[in-house]
Write a protein that holds these residues in place. Sequence first.
Motif, PDB file in Angstrom:
ATOM      1  N   SER A  53       0.828  -1.212   0.000  1.00 22.10           N
ATOM      2  CA  SER A  53       0.000   0.000   0.000  1.00 22.10           C
ATOM      3  C   SER A  53       0.863   1.263   0.000  1.00 22.10           C
ATOM      4  CB  SER A  53      -0.936  -0.010   1.210  1.00 22.10           C
ATOM      5  OG  SER A  53      -1.715   1.166   1.243  1.00 22.10           O
ATOM      6  N   ALA A  54       1.912   1.275   0.805  1.00 19.18           N
ATOM      7  CA  ALA A  54       2.800   2.444   0.869  1.00 19.18           C
ATOM      8  C   ALA A  54       3.575   2.605  -0.430  1.00 19.18           C
ATOM      9  CB  ALA A  54       3.756   2.312   2.053  1.00 19.18           C
ATOM     10  N   VAL A  55       3.998   1.505  -1.044  1.00 21.85           N
ATOM     11  CA  VAL A  55       4.708   1.564  -2.328  1.00 21.85           C
ATOM     12  C   VAL A  55       3.790   2.146  -3.394  1.00 21.85           C
ATOM     13  CG1 VAL A  55       5.668   0.127  -4.181  1.00 21.85           C
ATOM     14  CG2 VAL A  55       6.378  -0.246  -1.809  1.00 21.85           C
ATOM     15  N   ALA A  56       2.540   1.677  -3.428  1.00 20.80           N
ATOM     16  CA  ALA A  56       1.576   2.189  -4.410  1.00 20.80           C
ATOM     17  C   ALA A  56       1.335   3.686  -4.197  1.00 20.80           C
ATOM     18  CB  ALA A  56       0.270   1.414  -4.313  1.00 20.80           C
ATOM     19  N   ALA A  57       1.147   4.084  -2.951  1.00 21.31           N
ATOM     20  CA  ALA A  57       0.870   5.491  -2.650  1.00 21.31           C
ATOM     21  C   ALA A  57       2.040   6.385  -3.040  1.00 21.31           C
ATOM     22  CB  ALA A  57       0.535   5.652  -1.166  1.00 21.31           C
ATOM     23  N   LEU A  58       3.273   5.967  -2.697  1.00 24.49           N
ATOM     24  CA  LEU A  58       4.432   6.787  -3.045  1.00 24.49           C
ATOM     25  C   LEU A  58       4.636   6.826  -4.554  1.00 24.49           C
ATOM     26  CD1 LEU A  58       6.823   8.550  -2.351  1.00 24.49           C
ATOM     27  CD2 LEU A  58       8.177   6.473  -2.038  1.00 24.49           C
ATOM     28  N   GLY A  59       4.438   5.711  -5.228  1.00 22.43           N
ATOM     29  CA  GLY A  59       4.564   5.688  -6.680  1.00 22.43           C
ATOM     30  C   GLY A  59       3.611   6.661  -7.339  1.00 22.43           C
ATOM     31  N   SER A  60       2.375   6.652  -6.889  1.00 17.42           N
ATOM     32  CA  SER A  60       1.366   7.558  -7.429  1.00 17.42           C
ATOM     33  C   SER A  60       1.694   9.009  -7.107  1.00 17.42           C
ATOM     34  CB  SER A  60      -0.007   7.181  -6.867  1.00 17.42           C
ATOM     35  OG  SER A  60      -1.001   7.994  -7.399  1.00 17.42           O
ATOM     36  N   GLU A  61       2.070   9.270  -5.873  1.00 14.94           N
ATOM     37  CA  GLU A  61       2.382  10.641  -5.447  1.00 14.94           C
ATOM     38  C   GLU A  61       3.588  11.203  -6.205  1.00 14.94           C
ATOM     39  OE1 GLU A  61       3.578  13.192  -1.447  1.00 14.94           O
ATOM     40  OE2 GLU A  61       3.202  11.048  -1.269  1.00 14.94           O
ATOM     41  N   ALA A  62       4.635  10.407  -6.318  1.00 13.33           N
ATOM     42  CA  ALA A  62       5.844  10.877  -7.002  1.00 13.33           C
ATOM     43  C   ALA A  62       5.582  11.086  -8.491  1.00 13.33           C
ATOM     44  CB  ALA A  62       6.983   9.890  -6.783  1.00 13.33           C
ATOM     45  N   PHE A  63       4.853  10.161  -9.121  1.00  9.96           N
ATOM     46  CA  PHE A  63       4.542  10.311 -10.539  1.00  9.96           C
ATOM     47  C   PHE A  63       3.718  11.573 -10.766  1.00  9.96           C
ATOM     48  CE2 PHE A  63       2.240   9.730 -14.458  1.00  9.96           C
ATOM     49  CZ  PHE A  63       3.205   9.236 -15.309  1.00  9.96           C
ATOM     50  N   CYS A  64       2.709  11.773  -9.936  1.00  7.77           N
ATOM     51  CA  CYS A  64       1.849  12.958 -10.098  1.00  7.77           C
ATOM     52  C   CYS A  64       2.607  14.259  -9.849  1.00  7.77           C
ATOM     53  CB  CYS A  64       0.640  12.856  -9.176  1.00  7.77           C
ATOM     54  SG  CYS A  64      -0.570  11.644  -9.735  1.00  7.77           S
ATOM     55  N   ALA A  65       3.473  14.266  -8.852  1.00  2.00           N
ATOM     56  CA  ALA A  65       4.240  15.482  -8.558  1.00  2.00           C
ATOM     57  C   ALA A  65       5.080  15.896  -9.755  1.00  2.00           C
ATOM     58  CB  ALA A  65       5.119  15.268  -7.331  1.00  2.00           C
ATOM     59  N   ALA A  66       5.608  14.923 -10.479  1.00  3.99           N
ATOM     60  CA  ALA A  66       6.486  15.230 -11.601  1.00  3.99           C
ATOM     61  C   ALA A  66       5.750  15.390 -12.924  1.00  3.99           C
ATOM     62  CB  ALA A  66       7.537  14.131 -11.743  1.00  3.99           C
ATOM     63  N   HIS A 119      -0.015   1.946 -10.457  1.00  4.06           N
ATOM     64  CA  HIS A 119       0.346   2.273  -9.077  1.00  4.06           C
ATOM     65  C   HIS A 119      -0.739   1.876  -8.083  1.00  4.06           C
ATOM     66  CE1 HIS A 119       4.059   4.260 -10.199  1.00  4.06           C
ATOM     67  NE2 HIS A 119       3.404   4.891 -11.141  1.00  4.06           N
ATOM     68  N   SER A 120      -1.389   0.764  -8.336  1.00  5.95           N
ATOM     69  CA  SER A 120      -2.386   0.258  -7.392  1.00  5.95           C
ATOM     70  C   SER A 120      -1.682  -0.603  -6.334  1.00  5.95           C
ATOM     71  CB  SER A 120      -3.424  -0.597  -8.125  1.00  5.95           C
ATOM     72  OG  SER A 120      -2.819  -1.788  -8.604  1.00  5.95           O
ATOM     73  N   THR A 121      -2.356  -0.821  -5.226  1.00 10.47           N
ATOM     74  CA  THR A 121      -1.819  -1.702  -4.190  1.00 10.47           C
ATOM     75  C   THR A 121      -1.642  -3.113  -4.741  1.00 10.47           C
ATOM     76  OG1 THR A 121      -2.802  -0.360  -2.437  1.00 10.47           O
ATOM     77  CG2 THR A 121      -2.250  -2.633  -1.875  1.00 10.47           C
ATOM     78  N   GLU A 122      -2.584  -3.544  -5.569  1.00  8.34           N
ATOM     79  CA  GLU A 122      -2.491  -4.896  -6.149  1.00  8.34           C
ATOM     80  C   GLU A 122      -1.267  -5.026  -7.053  1.00  8.34           C
ATOM     81  OE1 GLU A 122      -6.350  -3.881  -4.698  1.00  8.34           O
ATOM     82  OE2 GLU A 122      -5.254  -2.908  -6.326  1.00  8.34           O
ATOM     83  N   LYS A 123      -1.020  -4.010  -7.859  1.00  8.76           N
ATOM     84  CA  LYS A 123       0.146  -4.027  -8.750  1.00  8.76           C
ATOM     85  C   LYS A 123       1.432  -4.035  -7.932  1.00  8.76           C
ATOM     86  CE  LYS A 123       2.483  -3.005 -12.651  1.00  8.76           C
ATOM     87  NZ  LYS A 123       2.500  -3.641 -13.914  1.00  8.76           N
ATOM     88  N   ALA A 124       1.497  -3.197  -6.901  1.00 12.40           N
ATOM     89  CA  ALA A 124       2.688  -3.158  -6.042  1.00 12.40           C
ATOM     90  C   ALA A 124       2.903  -4.502  -5.352  1.00 12.40           C
ATOM     91  CB  ALA A 124       2.573  -2.036  -5.020  1.00 12.40           C
ATOM     92  N   ALA A 125       1.842  -5.117  -4.863  1.00 15.91           N
ATOM     93  CA  ALA A 125       1.962  -6.419  -4.198  1.00 15.91           C
ATOM     94  C   ALA A 125       2.482  -7.469  -5.172  1.00 15.91           C
ATOM     95  CB  ALA A 125       0.614  -6.840  -3.615  1.00 15.91           C
ATOM     96  N   LEU A 183      12.657   4.742  -9.947  1.00 16.64           N
ATOM     97  CA  LEU A 183      13.428   5.244  -8.820  1.00 16.64           C
ATOM     98  C   LEU A 183      12.710   6.515  -8.390  1.00 16.64           C
ATOM     99  CD1 LEU A 183      17.278   5.469  -8.518  1.00 16.64           C
ATOM    100  CD2 LEU A 183      15.709   6.970  -7.319  1.00 16.64           C
ATOM    101  N   TYR A 184      11.921   6.405  -7.335  1.00 17.26           N
ATOM    102  CA  TYR A 184      11.083   7.513  -6.872  1.00 17.26           C
ATOM    103  C   TYR A 184      11.444   7.895  -5.449  1.00 17.26           C
ATOM    104  CZ  TYR A 184       7.648   6.629 -10.654  1.00 17.26           C
ATOM    105  OH  TYR A 184       7.013   6.480 -11.856  1.00 17.26           O
ATOM    106  N   THR A 185      11.408   9.175  -5.171  1.00 16.53           N
ATOM    107  CA  THR A 185      11.527   9.651  -3.791  1.00 16.53           C
ATOM    108  C   THR A 185      10.278  10.440  -3.444  1.00 16.53           C
ATOM    109  OG1 THR A 185      12.686  11.672  -4.435  1.00 16.53           O
ATOM    110  CG2 THR A 185      14.042   9.767  -3.892  1.00 16.53           C
ATOM    111  N   ASP A 186       9.998  10.488  -2.164  1.00 12.94           N
ATOM    112  CA  ASP A 186       8.906  11.317  -1.676  1.00 12.94           C
ATOM    113  C   ASP A 186       9.220  12.756  -2.096  1.00 12.94           C
ATOM    114  OD1 ASP A 186       7.348  13.078  -0.097  1.00 12.94           O
ATOM    115  OD2 ASP A 186       7.276  11.653   1.564  1.00 12.94           O
ATOM    116  N   PRO A 187       8.291  13.431  -2.783  1.00 12.17           N
ATOM    117  CA  PRO A 187       8.577  14.800  -3.234  1.00 12.17           C
ATOM    118  C   PRO A 187       9.006  15.736  -2.100  1.00 12.17           C
ATOM    119  CG  PRO A 187       6.595  13.981  -4.288  1.00 12.17           C
ATOM    120  CD  PRO A 187       6.986  12.949  -3.252  1.00 12.17           C
ATOM    121  N   ALA A 188       8.535  15.482  -0.885  1.00 11.26           N
ATOM    122  CA  ALA A 188       8.912  16.326   0.250  1.00 11.26           C
ATOM    123  C   ALA A 188      10.301  16.000   0.788  1.00 11.26           C
ATOM    124  CB  ALA A 188       7.877  16.180   1.374  1.00 11.26           C
ATOM    125  N   ALA A 189      10.896  14.896   0.321  1.00 12.94           N
ATOM    126  CA  ALA A 189      12.200  14.471   0.837  1.00 12.94           C
ATOM    127  C   ALA A 189      13.308  14.565  -0.200  1.00 12.94           C
ATOM    128  CB  ALA A 189      12.092  13.042   1.367  1.00 12.94           C
TER     129      ALA A 189
END
Length: 171
Positions: free
Chosen positions: A12-25, A43-49, A96-102
């Motif tokens: 779930s966290a991988v999916a959320a960060l993937g979506s957030e980082a992709f959208c930010a960029a 970037h769904s939880t199922e895809k990440a799992a 290779l994604y980082t949290d946009p805030a980090a």
Amino acid sequence: MILRNATPADASAVAALGSEAFCAAFAYLYRPEDLNAFLAASHSTEKAAAEIADPAMRVHLAVGDAGELLGLCKLVLACGWPEHARTERVVELKQLYTDPAATGRGIGAALMDWALAEAAALDAGEMQLSVWSGNDGAQRFYSRYGFAKMADIHFIVGEQRDEEFLFAKLL
């Protein structure tokens, strides 16, 4: 920061960060319906799992002291663009994604170092990755690690075809 392999509990966290980082960029590039469909598929939880469980992938995480996900790196143990392969065993750096805030805290560098070490441990002769043609910052980052443009390729999001560059590095 702790670097570790992803576990099923991280999906779930991988999916959320993937979506957030992709959208930010990149969110500004796409029609909302195309972006939403892409995120649901990529970037769904199922895809990440499924990726975390896939023996043909490695998913590595950078985690903060409080347990927050700061970055992720996905390595595919197969060649994404075999027509451009220069060695017998090629791996693909998928994301290779980082949290946009980090950003700017060395997270990307630590994850890239892991990916290169993992590829070497797998006896890969080359690493390939795709990068959007307009993402100059990412291109500079990859160039610092010895990656160079090999070809023009495409990335599809909904009805939009983006111009991408294939970068590669002999290991």
